[in-house]
Write a protein that holds these residues in place. Structure first.
Motif, PDB file in Angstrom:
ATOM      1  N   PRO A  10       0.602  -1.313  -0.446  1.00 54.53           N
ATOM      2  CA  PRO A  10      -0.151  -0.201   0.058  1.00 54.53           C
ATOM      3  C   PRO A  10       0.433   1.391   0.189  1.00 54.53           C
ATOM      4  O   PRO A  10       0.256   2.216  -0.921  1.00 54.53           O
ATOM      5  CB  PRO A  10      -0.950  -0.249   1.058  1.00 54.53           C
ATOM      6  N   ARG A  11       2.054   1.015   0.563  1.00 50.72           N
ATOM      7  CA  ARG A  11       2.810   2.820   1.083  1.00 50.72           C
ATOM      8  C   ARG A  11       3.310   2.935  -1.013  1.00 50.72           C
ATOM      9  O   ARG A  11       3.314   3.749  -0.890  1.00 50.72           O
ATOM     10  CB  ARG A  11       3.803   1.664   1.922  1.00 50.72           C
ATOM     11  N   ILE A  12       3.931   1.587  -0.948  1.00 54.24           N
ATOM     12  CA  ILE A  12       4.895   1.327  -2.544  1.00 54.24           C
ATOM     13  C   ILE A  12       3.573   2.316  -3.515  1.00 54.24           C
ATOM     14  O   ILE A  12       3.711   3.511  -4.137  1.00 54.24           O
ATOM     15  CB  ILE A  12       5.298   0.771  -3.322  1.00 54.24           C
ATOM     16  N   GLU A  44      -8.294  16.412 -11.780  1.00 55.02           N
ATOM     17  CA  GLU A  44      -9.997  15.279 -11.600  1.00 55.02           C
ATOM     18  C   GLU A  44      -8.749  14.735 -10.906  1.00 55.02           C
ATOM     19  O   GLU A  44      -9.074  13.985 -10.347  1.00 55.02           O
ATOM     20  CB  GLU A  44     -10.942  15.462 -12.480  1.00 55.02           C
ATOM     21  N   ALA A  45      -8.230  14.320 -12.181  1.00 52.93           N
ATOM     22  CA  ALA A  45      -6.945  13.664 -11.774  1.00 52.93           C
ATOM     23  C   ALA A  45      -6.387  13.314 -10.758  1.00 52.93           C
ATOM     24  O   ALA A  45      -6.297  12.280  -9.805  1.00 52.93           O
ATOM     25  CB  ALA A  45      -6.300  13.012 -13.147  1.00 52.93           C
ATOM     26  N   MET A  46      -5.619  14.240 -10.517  1.00 56.62           N
ATOM     27  CA  MET A  46      -4.895  14.348  -8.898  1.00 56.62           C
ATOM     28  C   MET A  46      -6.031  13.919  -7.883  1.00 56.62           C
ATOM     29  O   MET A  46      -5.429  13.644  -6.987  1.00 56.62           O
ATOM     30  CB  MET A  46      -4.387  16.223  -8.963  1.00 56.62           C
ATOM     31  N   ILE A  47      -6.813  14.923  -7.585  1.00 53.10           N
ATOM     32  CA  ILE A  47      -7.968  14.357  -6.790  1.00 53.10           C
ATOM     33  C   ILE A  47      -7.920  13.274  -6.382  1.00 53.10           C
ATOM     34  O   ILE A  47      -7.911  12.808  -5.472  1.00 53.10           O
ATOM     35  CB  ILE A  47      -9.608  15.800  -7.052  1.00 53.10           C
ATOM     36  N   PHE A  48      -8.620  11.910  -7.597  1.00 53.42           N
ATOM     37  CA  PHE A  48      -9.013  11.173  -7.723  1.00 53.42           C
ATOM     38  C   PHE A  48      -7.312  10.312  -7.285  1.00 53.42           C
ATOM     39  O   PHE A  48      -7.807   9.093  -6.360  1.00 53.42           O
ATOM     40  CB  PHE A  48      -9.370  10.560  -9.067  1.00 53.42           C
ATOM     41  N   LEU A  49      -6.554  10.661  -7.426  1.00 49.83           N
ATOM     42  CA  LEU A  49      -5.412   9.991  -7.650  1.00 49.83           C
ATOM     43  C   LEU A  49      -4.672  10.102  -5.471  1.00 49.83           C
ATOM     44  O   LEU A  49      -4.500   9.613  -5.004  1.00 49.83           O
ATOM     45  CB  LEU A  49      -3.753  10.585  -8.351  1.00 49.83           C
ATOM     46  N   ILE A  50      -4.738  11.352  -5.637  1.00 51.74           N
ATOM     47  CA  ILE A  50      -4.890  11.803  -3.797  1.00 51.74           C
ATOM     48  C   ILE A  50      -6.211  10.780  -3.190  1.00 51.74           C
ATOM     49  O   ILE A  50      -5.369  10.422  -1.842  1.00 51.74           O
ATOM     50  CB  ILE A  50      -4.808  13.863  -3.373  1.00 51.74           C
ATOM     51  N   ILE A  51      -6.857  10.665  -3.424  1.00 57.92           N
ATOM     52  CA  ILE A  51      -8.348   9.825  -2.488  1.00 57.92           C
ATOM     53  C   ILE A  51      -7.820   8.602  -2.461  1.00 57.92           C
ATOM     54  O   ILE A  51      -7.227   7.946  -1.701  1.00 57.92           O
ATOM     55  CB  ILE A  51      -9.390   9.960  -3.419  1.00 57.92           C
ATOM     56  N   TRP A  52      -6.720   8.138  -3.913  1.00 57.83           N
ATOM     57  CA  TRP A  52      -6.115   6.858  -3.718  1.00 57.83           C
ATOM     58  C   TRP A  52      -5.553   7.069  -2.833  1.00 57.83           C
ATOM     59  O   TRP A  52      -5.241   6.094  -1.927  1.00 57.83           O
ATOM     60  CB  TRP A  52      -6.218   5.990  -5.139  1.00 57.83           C
ATOM     61  N   CYS A  53      -4.299   7.627  -2.588  1.00 52.23           N
ATOM     62  CA  CYS A  53      -3.308   8.338  -2.209  1.00 52.23           C
ATOM     63  C   CYS A  53      -3.813   7.988  -0.165  1.00 52.23           C
ATOM     64  O   CYS A  53      -3.093   6.814   0.505  1.00 52.23           O
ATOM     65  CB  CYS A  53      -2.220   8.999  -2.375  1.00 52.23           C
ATOM     66  N   VAL A  54      -4.671   8.516  -0.198  1.00 49.94           N
ATOM     67  CA  VAL A  54      -4.904   8.466   1.317  1.00 49.94           C
ATOM     68  C   VAL A  54      -5.759   7.461   1.680  1.00 49.94           C
ATOM     69  O   VAL A  54      -4.861   6.480   2.726  1.00 49.94           O
ATOM     70  CB  VAL A  54      -6.532   9.959   1.454  1.00 49.94           C
ATOM     71  N   PHE A  55      -6.539   6.456   0.941  1.00 48.40           N
ATOM     72  CA  PHE A  55      -6.955   5.389   1.195  1.00 48.40           C
ATOM     73  C   PHE A  55      -5.627   3.854   1.756  1.00 48.40           C
ATOM     74  O   PHE A  55      -6.069   3.303   2.660  1.00 48.40           O
ATOM     75  CB  PHE A  55      -8.442   4.814   1.095  1.00 48.40           C
ATOM     76  N   LEU A  56      -5.147   4.430   0.848  1.00 43.84           N
ATOM     77  CA  LEU A  56      -3.753   3.434   0.329  1.00 43.84           C
ATOM     78  C   LEU A  56      -3.078   3.611   2.035  1.00 43.84           C
ATOM     79  O   LEU A  56      -2.161   2.426   2.531  1.00 43.84           O
ATOM     80  CB  LEU A  56      -3.436   3.022  -0.775  1.00 43.84           C
ATOM     81  N   ALA A  57      -2.547   5.000   1.848  1.00 44.55           N
ATOM     82  CA  ALA A  57      -1.581   5.040   3.208  1.00 44.55           C
ATOM     83  C   ALA A  57      -2.494   4.174   4.711  1.00 44.55           C
ATOM     84  O   ALA A  57      -2.293   4.246   5.346  1.00 44.55           O
ATOM     85  CB  ALA A  57      -0.904   6.779   3.696  1.00 44.55           C
ATOM     86  N   PHE A  58      -4.222   4.647   4.550  1.00 45.49           N
ATOM     87  CA  PHE A  58      -4.614   4.049   5.812  1.00 45.49           C
ATOM     88  C   PHE A  58      -4.601   2.674   5.889  1.00 45.49           C
ATOM     89  O   PHE A  58      -4.110   2.546   6.815  1.00 45.49           O
ATOM     90  CB  PHE A  58      -6.199   4.264   5.607  1.00 45.49           C
ATOM     91  N   VAL A  59      -4.046   2.240   5.031  1.00 45.69           N
ATOM     92  CA  VAL A  59      -4.529   0.106   5.326  1.00 45.69           C
ATOM     93  C   VAL A  59      -2.899   0.174   5.811  1.00 45.69           C
ATOM     94  O   VAL A  59      -2.820  -0.221   7.118  1.00 45.69           O
ATOM     95  CB  VAL A  59      -4.461  -0.415   3.744  1.00 45.69           C
ATOM     96  N   SER A  60      -1.916   0.572   5.361  1.00 37.64           N
ATOM     97  CA  SER A  60      -0.933   0.755   5.966  1.00 37.64           C
ATOM     98  C   SER A  60      -0.798   1.197   7.240  1.00 37.64           C
ATOM     99  O   SER A  60      -0.255   0.440   8.605  1.00 37.64           O
ATOM    100  CB  SER A  60       0.578   1.574   5.736  1.00 37.64           C
ATOM    101  N   ILE A  61      -1.248   2.011   7.304  1.00 37.57           N
ATOM    102  CA  ILE A  61      -0.745   3.191   9.073  1.00 37.57           C
ATOM    103  C   ILE A  61      -1.906   1.961  10.006  1.00 37.57           C
ATOM    104  O   ILE A  61      -1.362   1.845  11.184  1.00 37.57           O
ATOM    105  CB  ILE A  61      -1.275   4.472   8.951  1.00 37.57           C
ATOM    106  N   SER A 139      -8.141  -2.768   5.510  1.00 37.61           N
ATOM    107  CA  SER A 139      -8.171  -1.752   7.331  1.00 37.61           C
ATOM    108  C   SER A 139      -8.360  -2.716   8.053  1.00 37.61           C
ATOM    109  O   SER A 139      -7.906  -3.159   9.331  1.00 37.61           O
ATOM    110  CB  SER A 139      -7.932  -0.650   7.063  1.00 37.61           C
ATOM    111  N   ALA A 140      -9.650  -3.305   7.849  1.00 33.89           N
ATOM    112  CA  ALA A 140     -10.604  -4.243   8.219  1.00 33.89           C
ATOM    113  C   ALA A 140      -9.541  -5.695   8.555  1.00 33.89           C
ATOM    114  O   ALA A 140      -9.306  -6.078   9.724  1.00 33.89           O
ATOM    115  CB  ALA A 140     -11.746  -4.241   8.071  1.00 33.89           C
ATOM    116  N   PHE A 141      -9.743  -6.267   7.654  1.00 34.80           N
ATOM    117  CA  PHE A 141      -8.798  -7.462   7.785  1.00 34.80           C
ATOM    118  C   PHE A 141      -7.427  -7.213   8.015  1.00 34.80           C
ATOM    119  O   PHE A 141      -7.167  -7.865   8.959  1.00 34.80           O
ATOM    120  CB  PHE A 141      -8.331  -7.754   6.122  1.00 34.80           C
ATOM    121  N   ALA A 142      -6.299  -6.332   8.343  1.00 34.40           N
ATOM    122  CA  ALA A 142      -5.151  -5.733   8.420  1.00 34.40           C
ATOM    123  C   ALA A 142      -5.218  -6.502  10.271  1.00 34.40           C
ATOM    124  O   ALA A 142      -4.788  -6.596  10.768  1.00 34.40           O
ATOM    125  CB  ALA A 142      -4.356  -4.574   8.060  1.00 34.40           C
ATOM    126  N   SER A 143      -6.763  -4.734  10.847  1.00 35.11           N
ATOM    127  CA  SER A 143      -7.167  -4.988  11.576  1.00 35.11           C
ATOM    128  C   SER A 143      -7.147  -6.134  12.508  1.00 35.11           C
ATOM    129  O   SER A 143      -6.775  -6.741  13.704  1.00 35.11           O
ATOM    130  CB  SER A 143      -7.939  -3.963  12.112  1.00 35.11           C
TER     131      SER A 143
END
Length: 151
Positions: A10-12, A44-61, A139-143
């Protein structure tokens, strides 16, 4: 294996999403100010990429237990009680994340049925919204794994 799936990968991917957003932003700035030709879909593309970035980082965190938290109570309790409190918190987190993943699935199903698309990119809105269900479900699965195996 858990470290690779829920922390490193997820971080990568989040990092690659961030780099792609920065690249699009740079290209848009160059296009806008040097050639007077902005990229109309860049925002739009940057917003969508940042949304994916946040939720993937959420998994790692979540997998690493690195969330911001108030631990004044747990540090003042005996170690055994603090451990039980942490496990209860993890269990509640799993329940909440699964509920949010389910709600996200409901929203995605509606977006899919209406074939909703953003104005500039014209991709299915399911793609950016899938970040929410992906983030909460992983994140639920990781938890759950942390709850069963421990940290």
């Amino acid at each position: 294996m858990v470290d690779i799936l829920f922390v490193r990968l997820p971080r990568i991917v989040a990092g690659l999403c961030m780099l792609a957003a920065i690249g699009i932003n740079f290209a848009n700035v160059v296009g806008r100010y040097l050639f007077n030709a902005p990229i109309f879909w860049a925002e739009e593309a940057m917003i969508f990429l940042i949304i994916w970035c946040v939720f993937l980082a959420f998994v790692s965190i979540t997998a690493k237990g690195e969330h911001l938290k108030m631990d004044i109570l747990s540090t003042s309790l005996p170690r055994a009680v603090s451990g039980v409190l942490d496990r209860v918190g993890l269990a509640l987190g799993v329940i909440v994340m699964l509920f949010l993943a389910w709600q996200s699935w409901q929203a995605i199903a509606k977006l899919w049925s209406f074939d909703m698309r953003p104005i500039a990119l014209e991709i299915p809105m399911v793609i950016p919204h899938a970040a929410v269900i992906t983030g909460f479900a992983l994140s639920a699965f990781a938890s759950l794994i942390v709850l069963i195996r421990g940290r």
